[in-house]
Design an enzyme around this catalytic site. Structure first.
Site, PDB file in Angstrom:
ATOM      1  N   GLY A 124      17.660  38.222  22.094  1.00 21.95           N
ATOM      2  CA  GLY A 124      18.725  38.974  22.782  1.00 21.95           C
ATOM      3  C   GLY A 124      18.474  40.466  22.770  1.00 21.95           C
ATOM      4  N   ILE A 125      17.243  40.880  22.403  1.00 19.32           N
ATOM      5  CA  ILE A 125      16.944  42.311  22.262  1.00 19.32           C
ATOM      6  C   ILE A 125      16.683  42.954  23.637  1.00 19.32           C
ATOM      7  CG2 ILE A 125      15.391  43.988  21.151  1.00 19.32           C
ATOM      8  CD1 ILE A 125      17.029  42.216  19.175  1.00 19.32           C
ATOM      9  N   LYS A 176       5.970  33.054  21.154  1.00 19.57           N
ATOM     10  CA  LYS A 176       6.799  31.882  21.432  1.00 19.57           C
ATOM     11  C   LYS A 176       6.580  31.499  22.895  1.00 19.57           C
ATOM     12  CE  LYS A 176      11.309  32.405  22.413  1.00 19.57           C
ATOM     13  NZ  LYS A 176      11.663  31.578  23.572  1.00 19.57           N
ATOM     14  N   LYS A 188      13.225  23.866  23.114  1.00 20.03           N
ATOM     15  CA  LYS A 188      14.670  23.662  22.885  1.00 20.03           C
ATOM     16  C   LYS A 188      14.962  22.173  22.926  1.00 20.03           C
ATOM     17  CE  LYS A 188      16.140  28.018  23.016  1.00 20.03           C
ATOM     18  NZ  LYS A 188      15.376  28.663  24.072  1.00 20.03           N
ATOM     19  N   PRO A 212      16.961  47.085  19.354  1.00 22.71           N
ATOM     20  CA  PRO A 212      15.992  46.721  18.325  1.00 22.71           C
ATOM     21  C   PRO A 212      16.539  47.093  16.945  1.00 22.71           C
ATOM     22  CG  PRO A 212      14.891  47.829  20.140  1.00 22.71           C
ATOM     23  CD  PRO A 212      16.367  47.934  20.404  1.00 22.71           C
ATOM     24  N   GLY A 233      11.495  39.220  25.018  1.00 22.00           N
ATOM     25  CA  GLY A 233      10.757  38.655  26.145  1.00 22.00           C
ATOM     26  C   GLY A 233      10.555  39.672  27.245  1.00 22.00           C
ATOM     27  N   ASP A 257      17.196  15.837  22.246  1.00 24.11           N
ATOM     28  CA  ASP A 257      17.250  14.461  22.740  1.00 24.11           C
ATOM     29  C   ASP A 257      17.525  13.517  21.561  1.00 24.11           C
ATOM     30  OD1 ASP A 257      16.848  12.163  24.419  1.00 24.11           O
ATOM     31  OD2 ASP A 257      15.577  13.432  25.698  1.00 24.11           O
ATOM     32  N   GLN A 259      19.137  41.569  27.033  1.00 22.80           N
ATOM     33  CA  GLN A 259      20.448  40.931  26.878  1.00 22.80           C
ATOM     34  C   GLN A 259      21.445  41.838  26.146  1.00 22.80           C
ATOM     35  OE1 GLN A 259      20.504  36.664  25.839  1.00 22.80           O
ATOM     36  NE2 GLN A 259      18.287  36.679  26.058  1.00 22.80           N
ATOM     37  N   GLY A 260      21.040  43.040  25.822  1.00 21.49           N
ATOM     38  CA  GLY A 260      22.009  44.018  25.312  1.00 21.49           C
ATOM     39  C   GLY A 260      21.898  44.437  23.866  1.00 21.49           C
TER      40      GLY A 260
HETATM   41  O1  O7E Z   1      16.040  38.054  27.048  1.00 15.40           O
HETATM   42  P1  O7E Z   1      14.591  38.017  26.813  1.00 15.40           P
HETATM   43  O2  O7E Z   1      13.750  38.135  28.027  1.00 15.40           O
HETATM   44  O3  O7E Z   1      14.158  38.980  25.709  1.00 15.40           O
HETATM   45  O4  O7E Z   1      14.231  36.544  26.263  1.00 15.40           O
HETATM   46  C1  O7E Z   1      14.909  35.949  25.220  1.00 15.40           C
HETATM   47  C2  O7E Z   1      14.197  34.709  24.741  1.00 15.40           C
HETATM   48  O5  O7E Z   1      14.948  34.137  23.679  1.00 15.40           O
HETATM   49  C3  O7E Z   1      14.063  33.630  25.787  1.00 15.40           C
HETATM   50  O6  O7E Z   1      12.844  32.966  25.561  1.00 15.40           O
HETATM   51  C4  O7E Z   1      15.214  32.685  25.499  1.00 15.40           C
HETATM   52  O7  O7E Z   1      14.905  31.353  25.809  1.00 15.40           O
HETATM   53  C5  O7E Z   1      15.380  32.834  23.982  1.00 15.40           C
HETATM   54  N1  O7E Z   1      16.745  32.608  23.477  1.00 15.40           N
HETATM   55  C6  O7E Z   1      17.782  33.368  23.933  1.00 15.40           C
HETATM   56  O8  O7E Z   1      17.627  34.281  24.749  1.00 15.40           O
HETATM   57  N2  O7E Z   1      19.043  33.092  23.489  1.00 15.40           N
HETATM   58  C7  O7E Z   1      19.315  32.137  22.569  1.00 15.40           C
HETATM   59  O9  O7E Z   1      20.453  31.966  22.190  1.00 15.40           O
HETATM   60  C8  O7E Z   1      18.256  31.381  22.064  1.00 15.40           C
HETATM   61  C9  O7E Z   1      16.975  31.662  22.484  1.00 15.40           C
HETATM   62  C10 O7E Z   1      15.949  30.982  21.758  1.00 15.40           C
HETATM   63  O10 O7E Z   1      16.110  29.927  21.217  1.00 15.40           O
HETATM   64  O11 O7E Z   1      14.833  31.575  21.513  1.00 15.40           O
HETATM   65  C11 O7E Z   1      14.129  31.076  20.428  1.00 15.40           C
HETATM   66  C12 O7E Z   1      14.061  32.080  19.400  1.00 15.40           C
END
Ligand code: O7E
Length: 407
Positions: free
Chosen positions: A177-178, A38, A68, A185, A199, A71, A181-182
């Site tokens: 969110g893996i 992505k 994202k 997996p 990411g 528009d 972000q907490g």
């Molecule tokens: O926290 P990371 O580094 O693992 O990155 C998370 C990725 O998911 C990052 O690209 C961010 O833009 C995306 N993301 C979220 O973190 N939260 C969301 O609510 C939505 C997205 C998102 O749409 O990602 C698309 C799948």
């Protein structure tokens, strides 16, 4: 190349270094696992939209353009169209902008369309969450190929997945969110997601390809092992047999959220068939507001001896947290220890001291080294799961990340 509805990892390319992005794309081409890439705005803004085709060529994987998009229909359609023309197999837009935008992008018919339904960050609860059920319904009815749900909120993944899949059984669910972000997996996959998005935990790792493969195998571990009722029973059997074999005595068996939850229930059921009939319970992740009782589901009593169950142990921190919660809820609660299916053998001396401090003995059914040694060059149903290359990578990982004392 369409995205398939199957379990996998979407690697978020949010780095800003084009060379590094291309190098990782090349690495992922031969990586073990089911991967999708992505591309986010930070990379696109640095490298230009042409980066999509370059990454696609280098990786030979499906590419999602994560603009994202949010528009008016005309502009959203133009952004999406440019992304498909540049090589995107799928684009991500926001669902909250409404059905006319979603339909406008869908009618392009140039590739998959994925809509964000609810987000991972706390601010998402302010405005998006109250509308998420309606967004989910609209997106599924419009016939989009995928939705984004927050892995950081597994209960929401479960509820919203049910809603979209009732409308459209073929829609795939992707959950970010893996790790960073907490979420752990597998948290989203066990609740109905198909792909988990990772990411920073991959592109900031010392060895990103190895990190991607490791997270992939972690995600698949328990989800795969317990896919059907029959498989879940086999797993429960192994836990129950180990408890009997070790003669572990306890009054209450506790499942650590999330993967320990079904385990506690299944193991308690299996043991009851052997006349070992114990109370069981599990963590309530979103604590109810009224007092201590809200912290768990289950009946823990004063003086109980507690056995904690979970799928794997890495550092033991979540187990200690669970134990402290239980010990504070009742008087004279004692520990019978922790039982996991797999000891990843990654605990440092400090981690071990922490378990010892609370008298938490660790029992496992298998150790990770035993699994690899057993599978090494062994053919199972016509397939060798651990060949020499994978064994080499595993040993390298072990040497690099596992505390000295265990090597
Ligand atoms: O926290 P990371 O580094 O693992 O990155 C998370 C990725 O998911 C990052 O690209 C961010 O833009 C995306 N993301 C979220 O973190 N939260 C969301 O609510 C939505 C997205 C998102 O749409 O990602 C698309 C799948």
């Amino acid at each position: 190349m369409r995205l398939k509805k199957e379990k996998g990892i979407i690697v978020a390319f949010d780095m800003e270094d084009t060379e590094f992005a291309l190098e990782l794309a090349r690495d992922l081409r031969g990586a073990r696992g089911n991967f999708v890439i992505k591309v986010g705005r930070p990379l696109e803004m640095r490298a230009g939209i042409g980066i999509l085709a370059q990454i696609k060529d280098a990786s030979e994987l499906p590419i999602i353009y994560d603009g994202k998009i949010a528009d008016i229909p005309y502009i959203s359609q133009r952004i999406a169209s440019s992304a498909y023309d540049a090589g995107a197999d799928a684009v991500i837009l926001h669902g909250f902008v409404g059905s006319d935008v979603v339909k406008a992008v869908k009618t392009l018919g140039k590739g998959d369309v994925i809509a964000v339904v609810e987000m991972t960050h706390p601010g998402s609860d302010e405005f998006i969450q109250p509308a998420a059920e309606r967004i989910a319904m609209m997106v599924a009815r419009t016939g989009l190929e995928g939705v984004v749900l927050p892995a950081t909120k597994p209960e929401r993944v479960k509820n919203l997945a049910r809603i979209v899949q009732r409308e459209n059984a073929y829609i795939y669910i992707i959950a970010p969110g893996i790790k960073t972000q907490g979420a752990s997996p597998g948290d989203a996959i066990v609740n109905g997601a198909d792909y988990e998005v990772v990411g920073r935990a991959i592109y900031n790792a010392e060895e990103p390809k190895l990190a991607a493969e490791t997270i992939y195998s972690e995600v698949m571990d328990i989800a795969d092992a317990m896919r059907t009722g029959g498989d879940a029973m086999k797993v429960a059997n192994a836990y129950a047999a180990r408890i009997k074999e070790l003669g572990i005595e306890f009054d209450y068996i506790h499942g650590v959220a999330y993967k320990g939850i079904p385990l506690a229930a299944l193991v308690a059921m299996r043991l009851s068939e052997w006349e070992i009939n114990k109370r069981w319970g599990y963590d309530r992740k979103e604590e109810k507001r009224y007092g201590e009782e809200g912290a768990i589901v289950g009946e823990l009593r004063d003086g109980d001896t507690v056995l904690i169950v979970d799928d794997v142990i890495t550092t033991g921190a979540t187990k200690v947290e669970s134990w402290l919660k239980l010990a504070s809820m009742r008087r004279d609660v004692k520990s019978a220890g922790i039982l996991v299916a797999v000891d990843r053998e990654e605990m440092s001396d400090a981690d071990k001291k922490m378990l010892a401090r609370y008298h938490l003995s660790l029992y496992s059914i298998l150790k990770i080294t035993e699994i690899f040694e057993f599978l090494h060059n062994r053919e199972i149903d016509g397939k060798v799961y651990v060949d020499d290359g994978m064994m080499h990578d595993f040993k390298q990982y072990f040497r690099q990340y596992v505390p000295e004392t265990q090597c």
